[in-house]
Design an enzyme around this catalytic site. Structure first.
Site, PDB file in Angstrom:
ATOM      1  N   GLY A 106      27.598 -13.588  18.351  1.00 60.16           N
ATOM      2  CA  GLY A 106      26.330 -13.300  17.844  1.00 60.16           C
ATOM      3  C   GLY A 106      25.699 -14.454  17.069  1.00 60.16           C
ATOM      4  N   VAL A 108      23.285 -15.205  13.548  1.00 59.52           N
ATOM      5  CA  VAL A 108      22.773 -14.519  12.298  1.00 59.52           C
ATOM      6  C   VAL A 108      21.495 -15.014  11.780  1.00 59.52           C
ATOM      7  CG1 VAL A 108      23.403 -13.709  10.006  1.00 59.52           C
ATOM      8  CG2 VAL A 108      25.057 -13.732  11.904  1.00 59.52           C
ATOM      9  N   ASP A 217      39.788 -11.117  11.296  1.00 59.59           N
ATOM     10  CA  ASP A 217      39.342 -12.366  11.232  1.00 59.59           C
ATOM     11  C   ASP A 217      38.893 -12.866   9.776  1.00 59.59           C
ATOM     12  OD1 ASP A 217      38.436 -14.768  12.459  1.00 59.59           O
ATOM     13  OD2 ASP A 217      36.464 -14.061  12.610  1.00 59.59           O
TER      14      ASP A 217
END
Length: 963
Positions: A106, A108, A217
């Site tokens: 994605g 941001v 992560d």
């Protein structure tokens, strides 16, 4: 195409391309190309697809194309996106401000959320085109929202909103965290500070685990530190519920490669089911980086090598990498063995050999910070004992001493019964000594002749009353004269003398006879009694007794023994108070030499350092004294509480030295901080608090505020007179400050008489108590000379000034500040006498050169002597020389004291007269504008005595005249 990849058709090919793209996103340049070549093999078309998708994902127009209105061009990276809006299916809008970053799934943005009349900054996360086309990634994005909704912890960025945009794309609105990456922030901290920060990170991850969420992560880019120092976890994009893998039958392929290779665990690379141990490993890699500034395998620059190292190669300890890279240990970057062990345990390749949980990792780090044993080194022989020893060093040392004493006694009893009996005899002898001291004190007090003591006090009171009556005028009624005489006789002084003669001296006389067989015991008692003598102001008697203590102890003890050092410090104190500065300096320096090997904050070493600096200032070298005091003040303030007794006394000395050097503003600032501390630590009427108030009065005098200086000094003197007696040296010192101010204020026969009576009393009493050559007595002589001069009794003043200068030369030497001041004073008086100009000029020249050499070019005494030179040349009619001298003094005084300071106005007024006589109209106008007119503009009714005197002098100067 690789083996096993050809049967999936277009879907399989797309899935393979997507996996390669996600791996390549974290790589740059050569490393990225090597990965693509390795993964696609000979399939050039697939390589082109991968590169095209990578380029598209990294282009900003791909990130905003679905948000912009028709006809609006896509913004460049970092462009302000204000004004571009998108609407969710609920009644809320998001206004994009700036692109913050992009990942494998994605993009941001920093956005403003408008909802219900309020505006809030958020981090708005949208899927990129690749992810939108993947049902699996859309599902993961939805799962991220579900996971974030579970988490509520100050260390985790909160989910604020989520849903579907008007164009059908899913979005997440997260709390916007302003901060810097944890590794950047930690680089400025010492090691323990970095560990404490990392513990907070562990607490946030542990909270996620309690909510059954694995992050998967963890890396510095996903951990920001806000302005309050709180680390915040971001990006749960590939997070998974702990029970999700088992529920999916172990199929963990989705999202498995959406990770950062350098922080990935071996089981992530092997596509094995994941547990909380995966996050433990990633945290271990982050901790490794925070500790030594590098990743575990930072020297491997290609993905294949990194895969192999994570799976098969042992991690080098952080301390070894730090030593290998040659970083300086002076920065506090050396890594302790405990941290090595904790990091390596978190980075174990086998998940079951790592910490069982993130909470366990955090607890081990807390144990390290508390100097307690860490579980990572539990198997090391002797380790827990070493930790215990470090944590309890002082108690164990004390216990060890006791244990060694006991063992020594037992061993001695086994080896030699005779030695055991000797130890027993020693203990009995010590007990006997203590009993002897107790018996001596009791017998001494019982043997005090109360009748003789009462008669002695009565006789002393009668004698002093008769002395006062003899000085009174006989015109008053007898009753009034008696009442006045008794009021002037200090009861505390009589009591102090009686205490010395009837108690202390009585005890000292018995010591040699009662302790002839125990000289060291007698020395202990003699030092205690000498301290009583110092407290009541009988300094010579105290110094004599302390010399006897030193003689006894030096005959039997080494120079470094604490008892010898203690006697030297007390002797230095008594001698300095008596004004015997040379032997006082020797006593303190020898005490200091004996303590040089001790810790910096050893009490005796600190007392010797402060005493030596204090005597250095009194001997006429305030510059060197201030250098010592300043260094000690800085070191002690960093290590000791603000109300430490020795620190407070040193800071009082420091303020007095600043005042002596003419640095009045600094001295006043120091006292403003000190006085509340003195009152809280010692009490409002303690002699130490009163000493600080006396210094404050001296500073007010230096500012020419003679009224307030006299009032404050009187207040101090009256309290001391009530508590210590009228003849105590400290009482006399306070009255001396008051007298000095009264001399400056005296301007009538009545005020002259009052000041002279007080000075004569001080000279007579001080001479009897401390001697005519004591520094305080010399100051009273200086004040008496000034008072005679103000009354035009110049022949008396000059004769007394010559005797005073001779005394200073004999006692202090030619370069002492008091001697220089005395020589300048004689020059000043001679300059106004017929036939005295030549001698005055010679004396002023010698004085000015010596003052510049000893005190510096801008000391107040230097500018005073420049002004004196200007007056001498004025009286000789040398107006150019007078102008030059006054101009030099004015320049320094205006710069260091301010334009409205009394001394500055004095120089300006005298310079104006010289310019008037030289017809320098421009110079006169400048002086009036800058210095003279501002004072003349003030209401005379609001001026103190000093300012009124300067105003009169200015009005005369405007006519070219002087007083």
């Amino acid at each position: 195409m690789r083996e096993g990849e050809g049967s999936g058709g277009d879907a399989g090919r797309y899935h393979r391309v997507k996996q390669i793209v996600l791996q390549a996103l974290d790589l740059q340049d050569r490393a990225r190309e090597e990965l693509i070549a390795r993964e696609v093999g000979d399939d050039a078309a697939m390589a082109d697809e991968v590169r095209a998708l990578l380029a598209g994902m990294e282009a900003d127009q791909t990130l905003v194309v679905s948000l912009r209105s028709p006809g609006v061009a896509a913004p460049d990276t970092g462009q302000d996106l204000s004004g571009q809006e998108t609407s969710a299916d609920a009644a809320r809008d998001y206004r994009l401000l700036q692109r913050l970053g992009a990942g494998g799934m994605g993009v941001v943005y920093l956005a403003e959320r408008r909802h219900g009349g309020f505006v809030q900054k958020v981090a708005l996360k949208l899927l990129n085109p690749v992810a939108e086309a993947s049902p699996e990634l859309r599902e993961r994005f939805a799962r991220e929202r579900e996971l974030l909704a579970r988490l509520d912890h100050p260390g985790i960025a909160r989910l604020l909103d989520g849903g579907i945009l008007a164009d059908g794309r899913p979005f997440l609105a997260m709390e916007y965290v302003e901060g810097e990456r944890v590794d950047v922030h930690a680089a400025r901290l010492p090691l323990d500070g970095r560990i404490a920060l990392f513990v907070k990170v562990c607490e946030a991850v542990a909270e996620a685990h309690r909510c059954l969420v694995i992050h998967r992560d963890l890396k510095p880019a996903n951990i920001l530190v806000d302005a309050r120092g709180q680390p915040r976890l971001l990006d749960f994009g590939i997070a998974r519920l702990i029970d999700e893998d088992s529920a999916m039958g172990g199929d963990t392929r989705t999202g498995q490669h959406a990770l950062t290779l350098a922080y990935a665990s071996p089981e992530q690379l092997a596509c094995q089911p994941l547990t909380t141990a995966t996050d433990v490993y990633s945290l271990g890699a982050v901790l490794y980086q925070l500790v030594c500034g590098q990743l575990p395998f930072a020297d491997i620059d290609n993905p294949a090598g990194l895969y192999n190292a994570i799976a098969n190669t042992d991690v080098p300890p952080p301390s070894r990498r730090l030593r290998r890279d040659g970083e300086p240990r002076a920065q506090g970057r050396a890594v302790p063995a405990d941290i090595d062990a904790i990091v390596l345990k978190a980075l174990r390749k086998e998940p079951d050999l790592r910490y069982a949980s993130v909470a366990a990792l955090a607890e081990d780090l807390r144990r390290y910070l508390a100097h307690r044993p860490v579980s990572a080194r539990a198997g090391e022989r002797g380790y827990r004992a070493r930790r215990f020893l470090r944590r309890n060093a002082w108690p164990l040392a004390a216990a060890a001493l006791v244990l060694l004493s006991v063992l020594g006694g037992l061993l001695a009893s086994v080896l030699a019964l005779r030695e055991a009996r000797a130890q027993q005899a020693l203990a009995e002898r010590r007990g006997h000594d203590l009993q002897r001291l107790t018996d001596f004190q009791q017998a001494m007090l019982e043997s005090v002749d109360i009748d003789a003591m009462g008669h002695a006090m009565t006789d002393a009171q009668q004698r002093k009353v008769l002395e006062v009556l003899a000085r009174q005028a006989p015109g008053q009624p007898l009753e009034a004269r008696l009442r006045q005489a008794f009021a002037q006789v200090g009861a505390p002084s009589i009591a102090r003398d009686a205490l010395d003669q009837q108690v202390v001296s009585h005890a000292l006389a018995r010591l040699d006879a009662d302790f002839a067989d125990a000289p060291q015991l007698a020395a202990d008692m003699r030092q205690s009694l000498a301290r009583v003598l110092i407290a009541i102001g009988h300094y010579p008697h105290a110094a004599d007794e302390l010399r006897r203590v030193l003689q006894t102890r030096e005959a039997a003890l080494p120079a470094s023994d604490a008892r010898v050092v203690s006697a030297r410090i007390d002797l230095g104190q008594a001698l300095s108070l008596q004004g015997e500065l040379e032997p006082a300096a020797e006593a303190f320096e020898r005490a200091l030499a004996a303590t040089r090997g001790r810790p910096a904050l050893d009490p005796q070493r600190r007392a010797a350092q402060a005493g030596a600096a204090r005597v250095l200032a009194a001997r006429g070298d305030p510059q060197a004294a201030l250098a010592r005091q300043s260094a000690l003040r800085t070191a002690w303030m960093a290590a000791l509480p603000a109300d430490d007794e020795a620190l407070l006394l040193l800071r009082g000395d420091y303020a007095r030295t600043l005042e002596e050097l003419g640095r009045r503003d600094e001295g006043r600032a120091e006292l403003e901080v000190l006085l509340p501390l003195y009152r809280a630590r010692f009490g409002p009427e303690s002699n130490r608090t009163l000493a600080a108030m006396d210094t404050q009065a001296e500073l007010q005098f230096a500012y020419a505020d003679y009224e307030h200086a006299a009032a404050l000094a009187r207040q101090v003197a009256q309290v001391r007179e009530r508590r210590l007696g009228a003849e105590h040296p400290d009482t006399l010192k306070a009255w001396g400050t008051a007298a000095t101010s009264l001399v400056r204020l005296a301007d009538s026969p009545e005020s002259y008489a009052e000041a002279e009576a007080l000075l004569d009393h001080l000279l007579r009493t001080q001479g009897q108590v401390l001697g005519i050559e004591h520094p305080a007595t010399r100051q009273f002589v200086v004040d008496k000379i000034r008072l005679l001069s103000k009354q035009d009794r110049m022949q008396e003043a000059i004769a007394l000034q010559r005797r005073h200068l001779a005394d200073c030369l004999r006692v202090l030497g030619p370069d002492h500040p008091d001697t220089l001041f005395a020589r300048g004073g004689l020059s000043s008086m001679l300059s106004d006498q017929p036939g005295g100009l030549d001698e005055a000029r010679v004396l002023a020249g010698v004085t000015l050169a010596a003052m510049r050499r000893q005190l510096g070019p801008e000391h107040p005494l230097v500018t005073a002597t420049l002004d004196l030179t200007g007056r001498i040349e004025r009286n000789a009619g040398n107006w150019e020389a007078s102008r030059d001298a006054h101009a030099q003094a004015l320049e320094i005084r205006a710069r260091t004291r301010g334009q409205l300071d009394g001394h500055t106005l004095e120089s300006a007024t005298r310079l104006y007269i010289a310019l008037y006589r030289l017809h320098d109209e421009a110079g006169m106008r400048d002086l009036r504008t800058r210095f003279l007119d501002p004072l003349l503009a003030l209401d005379p009714a609001t001026l103190n005595a000093s300012r009124r005197s300067h105003r009169r002098a200015i009005l005369l100067a405007l006519e070219g005249r002087w007083e």
